[in-house]
Design a protein around this motif. Structure first.
Motif, PDB file in Angstrom:
ATOM      1  N   GLY A  77      38.029  12.020  36.205  1.00 33.90           N
ATOM      2  CA  GLY A  77      38.494  10.921  37.320  1.00 33.90           C
ATOM      3  C   GLY A  77      37.932   9.668  36.856  1.00 33.90           C
ATOM      4  O   GLY A  77      38.688   9.164  35.668  1.00 33.90           O
ATOM      5  N   PRO A  78      37.622   8.537  37.561  1.00 37.29           N
ATOM      6  CA  PRO A  78      37.213   7.270  37.253  1.00 37.29           C
ATOM      7  C   PRO A  78      36.189   7.023  36.258  1.00 37.29           C
ATOM      8  O   PRO A  78      35.791   6.103  35.646  1.00 37.29           O
ATOM      9  N   VAL A  79      35.228   8.123  36.048  1.00 41.76           N
ATOM     10  CA  VAL A  79      34.155   8.046  35.026  1.00 41.76           C
ATOM     11  C   VAL A  79      34.582   8.390  33.689  1.00 41.76           C
ATOM     12  O   VAL A  79      35.272   9.580  33.480  1.00 41.76           O
ATOM     13  N   HIS A  80      34.117   7.415  32.832  1.00 38.41           N
ATOM     14  CA  HIS A  80      34.171   7.611  31.443  1.00 38.41           C
ATOM     15  C   HIS A  80      32.985   7.861  30.797  1.00 38.41           C
ATOM     16  O   HIS A  80      32.062   7.226  30.940  1.00 38.41           O
ATOM     17  N   VAL A  81      32.713   9.138  30.106  1.00 39.33           N
ATOM     18  CA  VAL A  81      31.530   9.705  29.681  1.00 39.33           C
ATOM     19  C   VAL A  81      31.900   9.799  27.850  1.00 39.33           C
ATOM     20  O   VAL A  81      32.428  10.077  27.427  1.00 39.33           O
ATOM     21  N   VAL A  82      30.557   9.223  27.375  1.00 43.71           N
ATOM     22  CA  VAL A  82      30.323   9.116  26.106  1.00 43.71           C
ATOM     23  C   VAL A  82      29.115   9.691  25.577  1.00 43.71           C
ATOM     24  O   VAL A  82      28.030   9.337  26.328  1.00 43.71           O
ATOM     25  N   ILE A  83      29.146  10.553  24.576  1.00 39.13           N
ATOM     26  CA  ILE A  83      27.774  11.062  24.100  1.00 39.13           C
ATOM     27  C   ILE A  83      27.622  10.467  22.692  1.00 39.13           C
ATOM     28  O   ILE A  83      28.288  10.530  21.937  1.00 39.13           O
ATOM     29  N   ARG A  84      26.529   9.634  22.750  1.00 39.52           N
ATOM     30  CA  ARG A  84      26.200   9.057  21.229  1.00 39.52           C
ATOM     31  C   ARG A  84      24.757   9.857  20.685  1.00 39.52           C
ATOM     32  O   ARG A  84      24.138  10.381  21.216  1.00 39.52           O
ATOM     33  N   VAL A  85      25.070  10.186  19.258  1.00 33.69           N
ATOM     34  CA  VAL A  85      24.080  10.838  18.376  1.00 33.69           C
ATOM     35  C   VAL A  85      23.395   9.694  17.545  1.00 33.69           C
ATOM     36  O   VAL A  85      24.062   9.167  16.744  1.00 33.69           O
ATOM     37  N   HIS A  86      21.982   9.786  17.671  1.00 29.46           N
ATOM     38  CA  HIS A  86      21.097   8.748  16.960  1.00 29.46           C
ATOM     39  C   HIS A  86      20.196   9.490  16.134  1.00 29.46           C
ATOM     40  O   HIS A  86      19.652  10.452  16.492  1.00 29.46           O
ATOM     41  N   LYS A  87      19.937   9.052  14.730  1.00 27.42           N
ATOM     42  CA  LYS A  87      18.778   9.700  13.992  1.00 27.42           C
ATOM     43  C   LYS A  87      17.504   8.705  14.511  1.00 27.42           C
ATOM     44  O   LYS A  87      17.717   7.549  14.368  1.00 27.42           O
ATOM     45  N   LEU A  88      16.502   9.676  14.807  1.00 25.06           N
ATOM     46  CA  LEU A  88      15.058   8.641  15.274  1.00 25.06           C
ATOM     47  C   LEU A  88      14.241   8.952  14.112  1.00 25.06           C
ATOM     48  O   LEU A  88      14.193   9.838  13.283  1.00 25.06           O
ATOM     49  N   GLY A  89      13.571   7.893  13.869  1.00 23.28           N
ATOM     50  CA  GLY A  89      12.356   7.903  12.868  1.00 23.28           C
ATOM     51  C   GLY A  89      10.960   8.745  13.545  1.00 23.28           C
ATOM     52  O   GLY A  89      11.161   9.135  14.837  1.00 23.28           O
ATOM     53  N   ALA A  90       9.949   8.310  12.973  1.00 27.61           N
ATOM     54  CA  ALA A  90       8.628   9.252  13.331  1.00 27.61           C
ATOM     55  C   ALA A  90       8.115   8.439  14.517  1.00 27.61           C
ATOM     56  O   ALA A  90       8.053   7.348  14.375  1.00 27.61           O
ATOM     57  N   ASN A  91       7.436   9.192  15.432  1.00 28.81           N
ATOM     58  CA  ASN A  91       6.537   8.788  16.615  1.00 28.81           C
ATOM     59  C   ASN A  91       5.399   9.477  16.487  1.00 28.81           C
ATOM     60  O   ASN A  91       5.169  10.391  15.695  1.00 28.81           O
ATOM     61  N   ASP A  92       4.668   9.296  17.703  1.00 24.92           N
ATOM     62  CA  ASP A  92       3.364  10.357  17.838  1.00 24.92           C
ATOM     63  C   ASP A  92       3.583  11.765  17.799  1.00 24.92           C
ATOM     64  O   ASP A  92       2.868  12.578  17.454  1.00 24.92           O
ATOM     65  N   LEU A  94       6.775  13.643  16.952  1.00 23.33           N
ATOM     66  CA  LEU A  94       7.659  14.014  15.984  1.00 23.33           C
ATOM     67  C   LEU A  94       7.610  13.292  14.577  1.00 23.33           C
ATOM     68  O   LEU A  94       7.155  12.291  14.622  1.00 23.33           O
ATOM     69  N   THR A  95       8.008  14.168  13.782  1.00 21.22           N
ATOM     70  CA  THR A  95       8.077  13.509  12.313  1.00 21.22           C
ATOM     71  C   THR A  95       9.361  13.093  12.246  1.00 21.22           C
ATOM     72  O   THR A  95       9.568  11.804  11.615  1.00 21.22           O
ATOM     73  N   HIS A  96      10.424  13.528  12.799  1.00 23.46           N
ATOM     74  CA  HIS A  96      11.679  12.712  12.802  1.00 23.46           C
ATOM     75  C   HIS A  96      12.525  13.624  13.900  1.00 23.46           C
ATOM     76  O   HIS A  96      12.132  14.663  14.182  1.00 23.46           O
ATOM     77  N   GLY A  97      13.528  12.984  14.451  1.00 22.19           N
ATOM     78  CA  GLY A  97      14.120  13.775  15.546  1.00 22.19           C
ATOM     79  C   GLY A  97      15.704  13.416  15.638  1.00 22.19           C
ATOM     80  O   GLY A  97      16.080  12.228  14.954  1.00 22.19           O
ATOM     81  N   VAL A  98      16.147  13.750  16.742  1.00 19.02           N
ATOM     82  CA  VAL A  98      17.589  13.367  16.948  1.00 19.02           C
ATOM     83  C   VAL A  98      17.646  12.803  18.587  1.00 19.02           C
ATOM     84  O   VAL A  98      16.946  13.298  19.317  1.00 19.02           O
ATOM     85  N   GLY A  99      18.149  11.809  18.753  1.00 20.69           N
ATOM     86  CA  GLY A  99      18.523  11.030  20.093  1.00 20.69           C
ATOM     87  C   GLY A  99      19.725  11.371  20.750  1.00 20.69           C
ATOM     88  O   GLY A  99      20.655  10.857  19.751  1.00 20.69           O
ATOM     89  N   LEU A 100      19.957  11.703  21.860  1.00 18.97           N
ATOM     90  CA  LEU A 100      21.297  11.968  22.450  1.00 18.97           C
ATOM     91  C   LEU A 100      21.561  10.937  23.609  1.00 18.97           C
ATOM     92  O   LEU A 100      20.486  10.792  24.361  1.00 18.97           O
ATOM     93  N   GLU A 101      22.155   9.984  23.423  1.00 20.52           N
ATOM     94  CA  GLU A 101      22.290   8.939  24.604  1.00 20.52           C
ATOM     95  C   GLU A 101      23.818   9.441  25.267  1.00 20.52           C
ATOM     96  O   GLU A 101      24.838   9.162  24.822  1.00 20.52           O
ATOM     97  N   ILE A 102      23.540   9.812  26.590  1.00 18.97           N
ATOM     98  CA  ILE A 102      24.811  10.118  27.370  1.00 18.97           C
ATOM     99  C   ILE A 102      24.993   8.994  28.323  1.00 18.97           C
ATOM    100  O   ILE A 102      24.118   8.570  29.143  1.00 18.97           O
TER     101      ILE A 102
END
Length: 139
Positions: A77-92, A94-102
């Motif tokens: 319908g009128p909603v436009h959806v995009v899924i972005r994939v990001h490579k994430l660095g280390a935090n408390d 995760l050693t490394h991870g993946v970020g999904l931005e919906i």
């Protein structure tokens, strides 16, 4: 005075004093209390922004190293959806991870939902997506 008359006078008097004390406290300390709460929220925002090096990293809880890519979803319908994939660095956690931005956009709204995945969770998700795309009878 009877017992009930004394009790009602006491309750009425205490109600007056507590109401006076409450309004006095709010008039005197109210701006400082709200200012302190505002400064705590602002300080937390600033700390996370500096620690994770970007607003996007702040939402993921880890610094973003790079944007891998994005996929535009079928229009709903009128909603436009995009899924972005990001490579994430280390935090408390995760050693490394993946970020999904919906991201969902329409005429008068913008909605962003971050999801942080570990490497093993990202591989499991990729396997599930591959299986669903290849198998028409997936359950």
């Amino acid at each position: 005075m009877g017992q009930s008359k004394r009790a009602s006078w006491f309750v009425a008097t205490m109600g007056f004093f507590t109401a006076s004390l409450g309004s006095y406290c709010m008039e005197t300390f109210g701006p400082y209390i709200f200012g302190a709460i505002f400064m705590i929220v602002l300080g937390n925002f600033g700390y996370r922004l500096i620690r994770y090096k970007s607003v996007r990293g702040m939402f993921f809880g880890a610094p973003t190293l790079s944007k891998v890519g994005e996929v535009e979803c079928e229009n709903q319908g009128p909603v436009h959806v995009v899924i972005r994939v990001h490579k994430l660095g280390a935090n408390d956690k995760l050693t490394h991870g993946v970020g999904l931005e919906i991201v969902g956009k329409s005429i008068a709204s913008y909605d962003m939902m971050p999801a942080t995945l570990s490497a093993s969770q990202a591989k499991s998700l990729a396997e599930l997506l591959e299986r669903a795309a290849n198998d028409s009878t997936a359950t």
